[in-house]
Design a protein around this motif. Structure first.
Motif, PDB file in Angstrom:
ATOM      1  N   ARG A   7       0.828  -1.206   0.000  1.00 34.01           N
ATOM      2  CA  ARG A   7       0.000   0.000   0.000  1.00 34.01           C
ATOM      3  C   ARG A   7       0.869   1.265   0.000  1.00 34.01           C
ATOM      4  O   ARG A   7       0.544   2.246  -0.671  1.00 34.01           O
ATOM      5  CB  ARG A   7      -0.910   0.000   1.239  1.00 34.01           C
ATOM      6  N   LYS A  10       2.025   1.859  -3.482  1.00 35.92           N
ATOM      7  CA  LYS A  10       0.951   2.396  -4.319  1.00 35.92           C
ATOM      8  C   LYS A  10       0.754   3.885  -4.076  1.00 35.92           C
ATOM      9  O   LYS A  10       0.577   4.664  -4.999  1.00 35.92           O
ATOM     10  CB  LYS A  10      -0.352   1.643  -4.047  1.00 35.92           C
ATOM     11  N   ARG A 232      -3.192   5.416 -14.730  1.00 37.39           N
ATOM     12  CA  ARG A 232      -2.594   5.566 -13.397  1.00 37.39           C
ATOM     13  C   ARG A 232      -3.514   6.346 -12.463  1.00 37.39           C
ATOM     14  O   ARG A 232      -3.525   6.101 -11.254  1.00 37.39           O
ATOM     15  CB  ARG A 232      -1.230   6.240 -13.513  1.00 37.39           C
ATOM     16  N   PHE A 234      -6.776   6.138 -12.527  1.00 36.38           N
ATOM     17  CA  PHE A 234      -7.777   5.136 -12.109  1.00 36.38           C
ATOM     18  C   PHE A 234      -7.210   4.228 -11.031  1.00 36.38           C
ATOM     19  O   PHE A 234      -7.884   3.931 -10.037  1.00 36.38           O
ATOM     20  CB  PHE A 234      -8.204   4.324 -13.331  1.00 36.38           C
ATOM     21  N   ARG A 235      -5.963   3.799 -11.200  1.00 36.78           N
ATOM     22  CA  ARG A 235      -5.336   2.925 -10.202  1.00 36.78           C
ATOM     23  C   ARG A 235      -5.144   3.660  -8.878  1.00 36.78           C
ATOM     24  O   ARG A 235      -5.349   3.076  -7.810  1.00 36.78           O
ATOM     25  CB  ARG A 235      -3.986   2.427 -10.722  1.00 36.78           C
ATOM     26  N   ARG A 237      -6.930   6.074  -7.712  1.00 42.11           N
ATOM     27  CA  ARG A 237      -8.230   6.249  -7.089  1.00 42.11           C
ATOM     28  C   ARG A 237      -8.719   4.947  -6.441  1.00 42.11           C
ATOM     29  O   ARG A 237      -9.269   4.945  -5.347  1.00 42.11           O
ATOM     30  CB  ARG A 237      -9.256   6.722  -8.115  1.00 42.11           C
ATOM     31  N   SER A 238      -8.482   3.825  -7.124  1.00 42.00           N
ATOM     32  CA  SER A 238      -8.921   2.530  -6.594  1.00 42.00           C
ATOM     33  C   SER A 238      -8.083   2.078  -5.403  1.00 42.00           C
ATOM     34  O   SER A 238      -8.522   1.226  -4.631  1.00 42.00           O
ATOM     35  CB  SER A 238      -8.861   1.465  -7.691  1.00 42.00           C
ATOM     36  N   ALA A 239      -6.869   2.659  -5.242  1.00 44.93           N
ATOM     37  CA  ALA A 239      -5.991   2.264  -4.134  1.00 44.93           C
ATOM     38  C   ALA A 239      -6.338   2.989  -2.834  1.00 44.93           C
ATOM     39  O   ALA A 239      -5.784   2.674  -1.788  1.00 44.93           O
ATOM     40  CB  ALA A 239      -4.533   2.535  -4.498  1.00 44.93           C
ATOM     41  N   ARG A 240      -7.228   3.965  -2.896  1.00 50.25           N
ATOM     42  CA  ARG A 240      -7.573   4.726  -1.691  1.00 50.25           C
ATOM     43  C   ARG A 240      -8.405   3.883  -0.714  1.00 50.25           C
ATOM     44  O   ARG A 240      -9.176   3.048  -1.127  1.00 50.25           O
ATOM     45  CB  ARG A 240      -8.357   5.975  -2.076  1.00 50.25           C
TER      46      ARG A 240
END
Length: 240
Positions: A7, A10, A232, A234-235, A237-240
């Motif tokens: 994490r 990311k 990147r 999108f990725r 945002r999805s990692a939050r």
């Protein structure tokens, strides 16, 4: 522990999307510098000044096509590029404050600064009309290479092969079109390959999708960086 490290990575690499999109926006915005961005100078029967369809170098707007005003093109790059990196610097400093993430953003900024210095050096570069034969040094007479070099540096700093390769793609396309002296210009081996390996390798011009026009050509060279930045984002945002 492994999940925490993943994490952290990311988050640490989740900020590259904005600089990538900012860099991709510069060539796209430069479309406004051209007199007829969605038509070819050859289609218009010449250069509008009694010439035979060629545009003189250096290519201040970026590509070998008629520009609205050479001073306007010069000022665009001298203002837009520093402004873009001001936005990028503010972005990274904000991320450093909020997430404790430090990225060597000064590397791509320095690369662009060098490119701006070289842009100033273009004032002393020889001027003339392209001969429609490959000239490697003529391919260097464009500010688009500065954006491409900055993108490559950003990819290296962010450890993003996608961003680095997108910058290399932009550099290759911009150099080739300027070296050939025409938007969409193709080397002989490229026409031979596109022709299925038959016929003489005399070179030519790529007209599919309007790639002999500055507008589509700039979108074409910016598209990989744009898509990489969006992916990147999108990725991140999805990692939050």
């Amino acid at each position: 522990m492994g999940a925490l490290r993943a994490r952290s990575r990311k988050i640490g690499r989740g900020g590259a999307w904005l600089p990538a999109l900012v860099l991709a926006a510069l060539p796209v915005l430069s479309i406004v510098l051209y007199r007829s961005p969605f038509s070819s100078v050859l289609d218009r029967g010449g250069d509008g000044n009694g010439g035979g369809g060629s545009v003189g170098y250096p290519y201040w707007a970026g590509l070998p096509e008629q520009q609205r005003n050479s001073m306007g093109s010069f000022l665009f790059w001298m203002v837009a590029a520093p402004l873009a990196f001001t936005v990028v610097a503010h972005w990274y400093r904000r991320r450093e404050r909020e997430h404790g993430v430090r990225v060597a953003w000064k590397v791509p900024a320095t690369a662009n600064g060098i490119a701006l210095f070289l842009l100033l050096a273009l004032i002393a570069a020889p001027t003339g009309q392209p001969t429609f034969t490959t000239s490697w040094w003529q391919g260097l007479l464009t500010p688009l290479l500065g954006v491409a070099v900055a993108a490559i540096a950003l990819g290296v700093v962010e450890r993003s092969p996608g961003i680095a390769l997108s910058g290399a793609w932009m550099a290759a396309v911009a150099w080739q079109f300027c070296a050939m002296g025409q938007v969409g210009g193709l080397f002989g081996w490229q026409t031979w390959v596109l022709g299925g390996g038959s016929g003489p390798a005399l070179g030519g011009q790529l007209t599919i999708l309007g790639l002999d026009q500055p507008g589509p050509a700039l979108l074409f060279m910016s598209l990989p960086l744009l898509l990489t930045g969006l992916f990147r984002a999108f990725r991140a945002r999805s990692a939050r």
